[in-house]
Design an enzyme around this catalytic site. Structure first.
Site, PDB file in Angstrom:
ATOM      1  N   ARG A  52       1.285   0.920  -9.190  1.00  0.00           N
ATOM      2  CA  ARG A  52       1.424   1.584  -7.896  1.00  0.00           C
ATOM      3  C   ARG A  52       1.118   3.061  -8.014  1.00  0.00           C
ATOM      4  O   ARG A  52       1.891   3.916  -7.577  1.00  0.00           O
ATOM      5  CB  ARG A  52       2.810   1.359  -7.294  1.00  0.00           C
ATOM      6  CG  ARG A  52       3.050  -0.052  -6.847  1.00  0.00           C
ATOM      7  CD  ARG A  52       4.376  -0.173  -6.130  1.00  0.00           C
ATOM      8  NE  ARG A  52       4.480  -1.495  -5.526  1.00  0.00           N
ATOM      9  CZ  ARG A  52       5.605  -2.020  -5.101  1.00  0.00           C
ATOM     10  NH1 ARG A  52       6.725  -1.350  -5.198  1.00  0.00           N
ATOM     11  NH2 ARG A  52       5.617  -3.216  -4.574  1.00  0.00           N
ATOM     12  N   HIS A  53      -0.040   3.335  -8.603  1.00  0.00           N
ATOM     13  CA  HIS A  53      -0.471   4.717  -8.739  1.00  0.00           C
ATOM     14  C   HIS A  53      -1.973   4.773  -9.000  1.00  0.00           C
ATOM     15  O   HIS A  53      -2.608   3.760  -9.272  1.00  0.00           O
ATOM     16  CB  HIS A  53       0.287   5.434  -9.867  1.00  0.00           C
ATOM     17  CG  HIS A  53       0.102   4.816 -11.214  1.00  0.00           C
ATOM     18  ND1 HIS A  53      -1.033   4.971 -11.971  1.00  0.00           N
ATOM     19  CD2 HIS A  53       0.920   4.032 -11.950  1.00  0.00           C
ATOM     20  CE1 HIS A  53      -0.902   4.318 -13.113  1.00  0.00           C
ATOM     21  NE2 HIS A  53       0.277   3.724 -13.116  1.00  0.00           N
ATOM     22  N   ALA A  54      -2.504   5.984  -8.891  1.00  0.00           N
ATOM     23  CA  ALA A  54      -3.880   6.288  -9.282  1.00  0.00           C
ATOM     24  C   ALA A  54      -3.807   7.451 -10.262  1.00  0.00           C
ATOM     25  O   ALA A  54      -2.797   8.153 -10.335  1.00  0.00           O
ATOM     26  CB  ALA A  54      -4.727   6.649  -8.067  1.00  0.00           C
ATOM     27  N   LYS A  99      -3.942   1.178  -8.514  1.00  0.00           N
ATOM     28  CA  LYS A  99      -3.737  -0.063  -9.256  1.00  0.00           C
ATOM     29  C   LYS A  99      -2.316  -0.566  -9.094  1.00  0.00           C
ATOM     30  O   LYS A  99      -1.372   0.216  -9.068  1.00  0.00           O
ATOM     31  CB  LYS A  99      -4.094   0.121 -10.732  1.00  0.00           C
ATOM     32  CG  LYS A  99      -3.239   1.146 -11.460  1.00  0.00           C
ATOM     33  CD  LYS A  99      -3.825   1.605 -12.767  1.00  0.00           C
ATOM     34  CE  LYS A  99      -4.766   2.742 -12.800  1.00  0.00           C
ATOM     35  NZ  LYS A  99      -4.695   3.865 -11.934  1.00  0.00           N
TER      36      LYS A  99
END
Length: 138
Positions: A52-54, A99
């Site tokens: 839950r991040h880029a 992602k």
């Protein structure tokens, strides 16, 4: 700016005989960057969502060396879900791709190869902020 079309499925050569299998992954040869960091995720169940991040700088290759999992990749417009279900396949994630890893089997070990050492400042952990940042590149 990266998009989901830049996400690539990688197949690694399997070497083996009656003793078992051996898969070798070399940075800048089998994957498109030098490996600066390695970590792995295990003990997550099917209901858990990781990631839950880029990342602004980091590129990743994810390999399920045991069990299975899925990864959803999003570029702000398009999304794709990739099943990681063979220990000789991986998925290359360029920088600035959102992602989410999920649907972990009980025996899942998700190996993560990263192009950069850990720097919390290069992570974007809020999806709305991610969308604003990628729109500023356009």
């Amino acid at each position: 700016m990266s998009n989901v079309q830049d996400v690539q499925i990688l197949q690694f050569a399997q070497n083996g005989d009656e003793r078992g299998h051996l898969v070798v992954v070399e940075g800048q040869k089998d994957i498109p960057f030098a490996i600066a960091r390695i970590f792995y995720i295990y003990g997550s169940d099917r209901s858990v969502i990781r990631g839950r991040h880029a990342n602004r700088k980091s590129e990743f290759v994810l390999i399920n060396v045991s069990g299975t999992s899925k990864v959803k990749v999003i570029d702000g417009t398009n999304e794709k879900v990739i099943s990681l279900n063979r220990p000789h396949m991986g998925v290359y994630l360029p920088k600035m791709i959102w992602k989410e890893m999920f649907d972990f089997s009980p025996d899942s070990v998700l190996l993560c190869l990263a192009s950069e050492t850990y720097d919390p400042a290069e992570y974007i952990r809020d999806y709305v902020m991610y969308l604003k940042e990628i729109q500023s590149y356009e």
